[in-house]
Design a protein around this motif. Structure first.
Motif, PDB file in Angstrom:
ATOM      1  N   GLY A 198       0.820  -1.208   0.000  1.00 28.03           N
ATOM      2  CA  GLY A 198       0.000   0.000   0.000  1.00 28.03           C
ATOM      3  C   GLY A 198       0.853   1.257   0.000  1.00 28.03           C
ATOM      4  N   LYS A 199       1.883   1.261   0.824  1.00 26.51           N
ATOM      5  CA  LYS A 199       2.794   2.415   0.876  1.00 26.51           C
ATOM      6  C   LYS A 199       3.494   2.601  -0.465  1.00 26.51           C
ATOM      7  CE  LYS A 199       3.795   2.556   5.843  1.00 26.51           C
ATOM      8  NZ  LYS A 199       2.665   1.749   6.279  1.00 26.51           N
ATOM      9  N   MET A 200       3.853   1.495  -1.102  1.00 25.84           N
ATOM     10  CA  MET A 200       4.529   1.560  -2.396  1.00 25.84           C
ATOM     11  C   MET A 200       3.581   2.082  -3.477  1.00 25.84           C
ATOM     12  SD  MET A 200       6.916  -1.363  -4.076  1.00 25.84           S
ATOM     13  CE  MET A 200       5.627  -2.595  -4.087  1.00 25.84           C
ATOM     14  N   TYR A 201       2.317   1.673  -3.411  1.00 32.31           N
ATOM     15  CA  TYR A 201       1.334   2.139  -4.394  1.00 32.31           C
ATOM     16  C   TYR A 201       1.213   3.661  -4.379  1.00 32.31           C
ATOM     17  CZ  TYR A 201      -0.310  -2.751  -4.558  1.00 32.31           C
ATOM     18  OH  TYR A 201      -0.393  -4.113  -4.697  1.00 32.31           O
TER      19      TYR A 201
ATOM     20  N   ALA B  89      -6.998   9.251 -11.603  1.00 30.91           N
ATOM     21  CA  ALA B  89      -6.141   9.993 -10.678  1.00 30.91           C
ATOM     22  C   ALA B  89      -6.630   9.861  -9.240  1.00 30.91           C
ATOM     23  CB  ALA B  89      -6.094  11.464 -11.088  1.00 30.91           C
ATOM     24  N   GLY B  90      -5.700   9.629  -8.338  1.00 29.16           N
ATOM     25  CA  GLY B  90      -6.027   9.524  -6.921  1.00 29.16           C
ATOM     26  C   GLY B  90      -6.351   8.124  -6.447  1.00 29.16           C
ATOM     27  N   THR B  91      -6.447   7.174  -7.385  1.00 27.88           N
ATOM     28  CA  THR B  91      -6.811   5.804  -6.987  1.00 27.88           C
ATOM     29  C   THR B  91      -5.726   5.154  -6.138  1.00 27.88           C
ATOM     30  OG1 THR B  91      -8.150   5.518  -8.986  1.00 27.88           O
ATOM     31  CG2 THR B  91      -7.498   3.522  -7.822  1.00 27.88           C
ATOM     32  N   ALA B  92      -4.471   5.343  -6.512  1.00 18.41           N
ATOM     33  CA  ALA B  92      -3.367   4.713  -5.777  1.00 18.41           C
ATOM     34  C   ALA B  92      -3.375   5.166  -4.317  1.00 18.41           C
ATOM     35  CB  ALA B  92      -2.035   5.031  -6.442  1.00 18.41           C
ATOM     36  N   ALA B  93      -3.548   6.464  -4.095  1.00 19.79           N
ATOM     37  CA  ALA B  93      -3.580   6.992  -2.730  1.00 19.79           C
ATOM     38  C   ALA B  93      -4.791   6.463  -1.974  1.00 19.79           C
ATOM     39  CB  ALA B  93      -3.601   8.522  -2.765  1.00 19.79           C
ATOM     40  N   PHE B  94      -5.916   6.330  -2.662  1.00 21.23           N
ATOM     41  CA  PHE B  94      -7.140   5.799  -2.044  1.00 21.23           C
ATOM     42  C   PHE B  94      -6.935   4.343  -1.620  1.00 21.23           C
ATOM     43  CE2 PHE B  94     -11.211   3.502  -2.635  1.00 21.23           C
ATOM     44  CZ  PHE B  94     -11.965   4.129  -1.647  1.00 21.23           C
ATOM     45  N   VAL B  95      -6.331   3.536  -2.491  1.00 18.46           N
ATOM     46  CA  VAL B  95      -6.056   2.127  -2.183  1.00 18.46           C
ATOM     47  C   VAL B  95      -5.127   2.034  -0.979  1.00 18.46           C
ATOM     48  CG1 VAL B  95      -5.028  -0.020  -3.017  1.00 18.46           C
ATOM     49  CG2 VAL B  95      -6.438   1.362  -4.556  1.00 18.46           C
TER      50      VAL B  95
ATOM     51  N   ASN C 272       1.108   3.956 -12.784  1.00 26.76           N
ATOM     52  CA  ASN C 272       0.394   2.896 -13.506  1.00 26.76           C
ATOM     53  C   ASN C 272      -1.034   2.708 -12.985  1.00 26.76           C
ATOM     54  OD1 ASN C 272       2.604   2.408 -15.125  1.00 26.76           O
ATOM     55  ND2 ASN C 272       3.379   0.718 -13.884  1.00 26.76           N
ATOM     56  N   ILE C 273      -1.189   2.731 -11.659  1.00 28.53           N
ATOM     57  CA  ILE C 273      -2.516   2.545 -11.070  1.00 28.53           C
ATOM     58  C   ILE C 273      -3.436   3.705 -11.440  1.00 28.53           C
ATOM     59  CG2 ILE C 273      -3.801   2.462  -8.892  1.00 28.53           C
ATOM     60  CD1 ILE C 273      -1.363   0.939  -7.714  1.00 28.53           C
ATOM     61  N   ASP C 274      -2.929   4.921 -11.296  1.00 33.80           N
ATOM     62  CA  ASP C 274      -3.754   6.090 -11.613  1.00 33.80           C
ATOM     63  C   ASP C 274      -4.069   6.179 -13.105  1.00 33.80           C
ATOM     64  OD1 ASP C 274      -3.747   6.709  -8.980  1.00 33.80           O
ATOM     65  OD2 ASP C 274      -2.558   8.539  -9.145  1.00 33.80           O
ATOM     66  N   LYS C 275      -3.160   5.712 -13.924  1.00 35.69           N
ATOM     67  CA  LYS C 275      -3.402   5.712 -15.364  1.00 35.69           C
ATOM     68  C   LYS C 275      -4.527   4.736 -15.719  1.00 35.69           C
ATOM     69  CE  LYS C 275      -1.057   5.046 -19.820  1.00 35.69           C
ATOM     70  NZ  LYS C 275       0.228   4.685 -20.484  1.00 35.69           N
ATOM     71  N   ALA C 276      -4.546   3.594 -15.054  1.00 34.29           N
ATOM     72  CA  ALA C 276      -5.554   2.571 -15.357  1.00 34.29           C
ATOM     73  C   ALA C 276      -6.897   2.860 -14.692  1.00 34.29           C
ATOM     74  CB  ALA C 276      -5.047   1.199 -14.913  1.00 34.29           C
ATOM     75  N   ALA C 277      -6.852   3.426 -13.480  1.00 32.47           N
ATOM     76  CA  ALA C 277      -8.083   3.521 -12.679  1.00 32.47           C
ATOM     77  C   ALA C 277      -8.516   4.946 -12.354  1.00 32.47           C
ATOM     78  CB  ALA C 277      -7.897   2.735 -11.386  1.00 32.47           C
TER      79      ALA C 277
END
Length: 242
Positions: A207-210, A226-232, A219-224
């Protein structure tokens, strides 16, 4: 897309070497022409850059493959460590050049072998390698995937990203809500099934790495979205604290 011949001319890596990288699974082409010639996209070229940087540091090909195939491989962190190692190597070579010039101009006044000492550089490399796919989790991942086709592995990663897409759809909800926490559990279970046993401690680290702002975040924000990585990351922190 670039042909194998174009990649060879661009990078200076011979066609035969590129073919060998394909054979050992180090650098797979993204596709083939109608005539059967290998084709490489930007992602493959980025991977080739990583391979060549590790080669400059005299890493064996088998070790390079293990490092960059690790599920927790962080490109930005690896680049920082590579820069540090290459800087050390540069300073070491400059010291040797200066030493050789001194011998040439003034002769040898005393036997000094300190200039040949690479202990500091070797120790840094050892510490860096500990972070590059040497964990028990990576060994488990390697064991699970050793007989899988590249297509099967790509599908596993694609489906993992689809879980993040699901997070993106509900990132307007509270990260501690039942729906979000259930999706965190699904993420943990998926990682355990397809990559390595994902304990709460490991999940917390992921989670910290995301949310670190590096390649994973991008990569996460591009797929899902903006802000998704921080939310996860926030949802994972709540999940692992319970």
């Amino acid at each position: 897309m670039m042909t194998v011949n174009e990649v060879s001319k661009l990078t200076g890596v011979s066609i035969r070497t590129l073919q060998y990288y394909d054979t050992i699974g180090l650098l797979k082409p993204d596709g083939y022409t109608a005539s059967g010639y290998r084709l490489y996209d930007d992602t493959a070229l980025e991977r080739l850059q990583q391979i060549l940087l590790f080669k400059e540091l005299e890493f064996p090909l088998k070790e390079i493959k293990r490092i960059i195939d690790a599920p927790d491989f962080d490109r930005d962190k690896a680049l920082s460590q590579q820069i540090e190692l290459l800087t050390m190597k540069k300073e070491h070579l400059e010291g040797l050049i200066a030493f050789a010039r001194k011998i040439k101009t003034t002769g040898v006044n005393k036997m000094d072998f300190n200039v040949f000492n690479t202990a500091k550089m070797d120790e840094y490399a050892r510490e860096a390698k500990k972070q590059w796919g040497q964990t028990a989790e990576y060994k488990e991942y390697e064991e699970k995937t050793k007989n899988q086709s590249s297509e099967t592995q790509k599908t596993a990663w694609k489906n993992l990203m689809l879980i993040f897409v699901e997070f993106g759809k509900i990132k307007n909800k509270e990260p501690g809500s039942k729906e979000v926490q259930l999706l965190v559990k699904n993420l943990q279970d998926y990682i355990s099934e397809h990559f390595y046993q994902c304990s709460n401690e490991i999940l917390n680290g992921l989670g910290k790495m995301y949310a670190s702002g590096a390649e994973f975040t991008e990569n996460i924000d591009k797929a899902a979205g903006a802000g998704t990585a921080a939310f996860v990351a926030e949802a994972i922190e709540i999940y692992t604290a319970r």
